[in-house]
Design a protein around this motif. Structure first.
Motif: not given
Lengths: 564, 419
Positions: B182, B184, B212, B214, B216, B238, B240, B242, B263
């Motif tokens: 995904y 963001l 970002s 991602n 997951l 996750n 992520r 950037y 994460n």
């Protein structure tokens, strides 16, 4: 001719009649047989059948396979079987289900061991019935559409009736479930009352959908938490805040190493602190660019710790040789530049300050801390502040009321220390300085004596002002009880600058003077100042009514030596 | 002028996003096209919730406001093998949850979100399901009094695509594994630095620094335990990335490496039903959670010229008991729950009230307690009320820009409709 019929002919005739009857019967009997048959019309694998005559063995189903009493048919996950009866009734055996044909005719009785089956039942003759039995309840009809299911693990079942009525029998109690109604049943509870059936989809399906949606929602929460975490980090770092008026203020503060506008040979000695302020309707910025005497270390705080001066006999390793400070609203700017920075060694003997150029020991002067003069019977004190390199005058009464000892910022504990007798203090002074607004020079100074570094600016430099003169005026436009000062500078060319300075709380409220009671000078004042914010609104003739409005923490200014 | 520039950019951005996310929709759309539509049956699921309430923060009382959440999912079952579940989710939050008020957040005025997902499910074998998901979601936050919808600094859009496999050994035992990608995007957030010229901005300064990409990964399993206890373990990993946020180094300069975080969030849930006589039904639950973030990003505090390595790294432990009680033949349901969590920023030194850094690491403790009540008006309608009390306590005493120590409470009441 008259022919008599011979016996053989009669036999043949009877025989023909018999055959004709048999033929008719043979024509008619399949109808009766087919009306009572149960066959597999179509299916989606895996579907298997267990014959009553061959127990414990499962055969793959085939289209057209006839099921007889005692036969069992089962479906795997994702499979289904379309089962037809001779009278046009049909059943759809759902996935993961098992059904046993218990009776084919005249009544049709099925045993649903588990899973679900949906039935379309034609009107039955006489007292015949169509019945589906689950391990704990049985549905019995004469002609209708219904769906019945049983969960083997959960020991729960349901009956949905689409058309007609279905009698549900459990533990001796029979409940007639009408069209549009649903009945759920569990082992140890008596049948309740039918409830309105879901118009579309069964409870099982609905629960399955809810579960799938719920799984998706859980992931949504994890993903949304990522966005939330980023937002909170921005607030934690103070990059965005909402002021007391509900307006957003964005702040970014950063250090630029090796500023591109510095000559390549000196870039390693330079840094620039940038403060950006954005509001909905304006953008202001502030920067301070410093050029040091030596290549800066990776940890900039090592070089900056003595920027405001240093107490001790050892000279600081790092000192500024030039700086430029600018502030702007993107259209107007105020720029202060200084160059020729050098160290001045200050020693204090309790009465006088001895200022010495460490690069030229002969370049020295002595300045009295307190030089008193009497005018018209009033004693005045001319005080020298070696930290800020400035003189100021006090009446005898003011002098006796206050504490005017010079204080030096001590970065090791973020406090201020007085210069005591016997102390040595090192500071940086500049040989040239200029103050420019929108390109117009307003103030500047140069050394009085070429070739000699300045020691005390007021004594060693020549000042130039726009129009030749400068007159300053200070007032408290919000009243004398709050910390709002306005300093107006009037130049000989008719131009002026106005600086409104506010000491404001985090909530944007102007601080009361009482907060600084008994702290009118020295370290206590500056320590208290650290707790407040500093807002400066600058105007000038050249701005044509526009302002430069900057909110910064005084710590930034104190640290960079901009608040003395 | 600035807004015009943003609009042009946003238009380009939308086109870029459409191109990017189109492949994500190919799978579920294809299922729609090629599945035997004539055999489809539709099972709609609705979940509507409407609440009003207030929150209390350090003695201040908010105005009475409302929340509304809508979930509509007209699931389409083509046959026993194929089904598609489109879901619309929308919500408006005028009254904030205690969790949303973190950081002293009198900041947020109200928010709304809109989301749409399509999940396709294929039964591969009797015990294995394959699922494909695509979705988009937008959240709008009005944090200041003069902000219009769509102008919020932290508005974001999210585009998702993913696959999942679920294995059911039985109805009680199973597990699933999923991968989702995904993005963001914060369309209104640009770093101020990126709009400056080279004399005021650092080299390599990024523009869309919060955006970002991602990855997951989800792993989950559930099984019964002795004594009628059910257990479910769920873990999310996750990563992520950037793409426009360079890592800052010890000198305060930006490097050529972009920020990347990982994460891990894991939780194990236990639930056990209890029967107290014939009339009282209880379900007790306990959740034990762990979370950790590891980032290559550092922070340079320009105000104090202090370099803070691994500023964003933290670990968190939490425990949350819950008990739900109902009385037979009565439409009441009571729920009491609590949550205790401790987050430790392993490389973030605390500051005193003046902002000076000290030696200890930052630790934040959060406690929330909640009491809820549900009254079933009929099979679908339920009246609901919930009150929550929360504390936040930290050794971080520098609160000029963010509040770490506070007490907070809220209450919400309203009704839900589930179908």
């Amino acid at each position: 001719m008259n022919y008599s019929t011979p016996p053989q002919s009669r036999v043949r005739r009877f025989s023909g009649m018999f055959l004709s009857a048999a033929f008719l019967i043979s024509l008619l009997s399949p109808v009766a047989v087919l009306a009572e048959s149960i066959t597999v019309k179509s299916f989606r694998a895996p579907v298997e059948v267990q014959r009553v005559k061959i127990p414990n063995k499962w055969f793959p189903a085939r289209v057209g396979l006839e099921l007889t009493s005692g036969d069992t048919i089962r479906t795997g996950a994702g499979a289904r079987a379309d089962i037809r009866m001779g009278d046009g009734s049909k059943m759809i055996l759902g996935s993961s289900s098992r059904l046993t044909v218990q009776e084919v005719a005249p009544s049709r009785v099925m045993g649903l061991d588990f899973g679900r089956v949906k039935a379309w039942v034609k009107k039955l003759k006489g007292g015949n019935k169509f019945e589906v039995k689950t391990p704990i309840a049985a549905a019995s009809v004469r002609g209708t559409q219904f769906e019945i299911g049983y969960d083997e693990e959960g020991k729960t079942g349901f009956l949905d009736v689409t058309e007609g009525a279905v009698a549900l029998l459990k533990d001796g109690r029979e409940v007639l479930v009408p069209a549009g109604a649903r009945m759920e049943f569990v082992p140890d509870s008596p049948l309740g009352e039918p409830v309105p059936a879901r118009s579309q989809g069964s409870l099982d399906e609905r629960e399955g959908i809810r579960r799938e949606v719920g799984l998706g929602m859980s992931k949504e929460e994890v993903m949304s938490a990522a966005a939330e975490e980023m937002r909170l980090a921005e607030y934690q770092e103070g990059k965005t805040l909402i002021d007391v008026n509900g307006a957003r203020v964005r702040l970014e503060e950063y250090i630029i190493r090796r500023p591109v506008e510095i000559a390549a040979a000196d870039r390693d000695k330079a840094f620039k602190l940038v403060v950006l302020n954005e509001r909905d309707d304006r953008f202001d910025y502030f920067y301070y660019r410093g050029l040091f005497n030596a290549t800066l270390p990776e940890d900039l705080s090592v070089a900056l710790k003595d920027i405001n001066g240093k107490l001790g006999t050892d000279a600081p390793s790092y000192y500024l040789t030039a700086y430029e400070m600018g502030q702007s609203n993107t259209m107007d700017y105020i720029k202060d530049t200084a160059s020729g920075g050098h160290l001045v060694k200050v020693t204090y003997d309790g009465t006088n300050y001895i200022l010495t150029d460490p690069a030229n020991a002969s370049n020295t002067r002595t300045v009295a801390k307190d030089e008193q003069t009497v005018l018209s019977g009033v004693t005045y004190h001319k005080i020298y502040d070696p930290v800020n390199d400035r003189f100021f005058s006090l009446t005898d009464a003011q002098y006796n009321a206050g504490d005017y000892n010079a204080a030096v910022y001590d970065p090791s504990n973020d406090s201020f220390k007085y210069i005591a007798s016997g102390d040595t203090y090192w500071r940086t002074r500049y040989n040239t300085y200029s103050h420019v607004i929108n390109g117009a020079s307003k103030q500047s100074y140069t050394p009085k004596t070429a070739g000699l570094n300045t020691l005390a600016i007021d004594l060693d430099a020549t000042f130039t002002y726009a129009g030749g003169t400068l007159f300053s005026f200070t007032e408290t436009p919000s009243g004398s009880d709050v910390l709002h000062n306005r300093v107006s500078l009037y130049y000989g060319d008719g131009t002026k600058e106005v600086y409104d300075t506010y000491i404001i709380s985090d909530e944007g409220v102007i601080g009361p003077v009482s907060a600084f009671n008994n702290m009118s000078s020295g370290s206590a004042f500056k320590s208290e100042l650290l707790k407040w914010n500093y807002e400066q609104v600058a105007g000038a003739t050249e701005f044509n009514g526009r302002k430069i409005d900057l909110v910064v923490e005084p710590k930034i200014l104190i640290k960079s030596g901009l608040i003395k | 002028m600035r807004n015009t520039r943003y609009e042009i950019r946003n238009t380009k951005g939308i086109a870029r996003k459409v191109r990017k996310i189109f492949p994500l929709f190919v799978f579920p759309i294809s299922c729609f096209i090629f599945s035997p539509l004539f055999a489809a049956s539709v099972t709609p699921v609705y979940d509507l919730r409407f609440f009003g309430g207030q929150h209390f923060y350090n003695g201040d009382i908010s105005a009475l406001s409302g929340n509304a959440n809508v979930l509509i999912s007209p699931a389409v079952k083509f046959n026993d093998t194929w089904s598609v579940i489109p879901t619309y989710m929308g919500g408006y939050q005028g009254t904030r949850d205690v969790q949303e008020l973190a950081g002293g957040g009198t900041l947020f005025q109200d928010s709304t979100n809109q989301g749409f997902t399509v999940k396709t499910i294929y039964g591969l074998t009797p015990s294995v399901k394959l699922k494909g998901t695509a979705g988009a979601r937008a959240e709008f936050l009005r944090e200041t009094k003069d902000e219009n919808w769509g102008d919020g600094l932290f508005d974001y859009r999210k585009y998702t695509g993913g696959v999942e496999t679920e294995y059911s050994y039985s109805r009680q035992i199973g597990g699933r594994f999923a991968y989702d990608f995904y993005t963001l995007d914060f369309p209104n957030y640009r770093s101020l630095e990126s709009s400056q010229d080279s004399t005021l901005a650092r080299e390599l300064a990024g523009q869309d620094v919060l955006n970002s990409n991602n990855h997951l990964f989800t792993l989950s399993g559930w099984a019964p335990l002795p004594s009628a206890v059910r257990m479910e373990l769920t873990a999310y990993y996750n990563r992520r990335d950037y793409g426009e946020q360079p890592v800052v180094d010890a000198s305060g300069s930006l490097t050529g490496t972009d920020r990347s975080d990982t994460n891990l969030t894991a939780a194990v849930d236990f639930a056990r039903p209890w029967a107290l006589g014939d009339s009282v039904r209880l379900v007790s639950g306990l959740q034990v959670g762990y979370a950790a973030t590891d980032s290559n990003q550092n922070r340079y505090d320009a105000r104090k010229t202090v370099f803070l390595r691994d500023y964003y790294d933290y670990t968190q432990m939490s425990v949350g008991p819950q008990i739900t009680a109902g009385l037979a033949n009565l439409p009441w349901m009571l729920t009491a729950s609590g949550n205790y969590s401790v987050r430790n920023y392993s490389d973030r030194p605390i500051q005193d009230a003046n902002g000076d850094y000290l030696s200890a690491d930052t630790e934040v403790t959060n406690i929330t307690t909640s009491l809820g009540m549900t009254y079933a008006l009929n099979r679908n309608f339920k009246a609901r009320a919930v009150a929550t009390l929360g504390w936040s306590d930290s050794n971080q005493k520098y609160e000029k820009v963010f509040v770490y120590n506070y007490k907070i409470a809220n209450y919400l009441f309203g009704f839900s409709y589930e179908y």
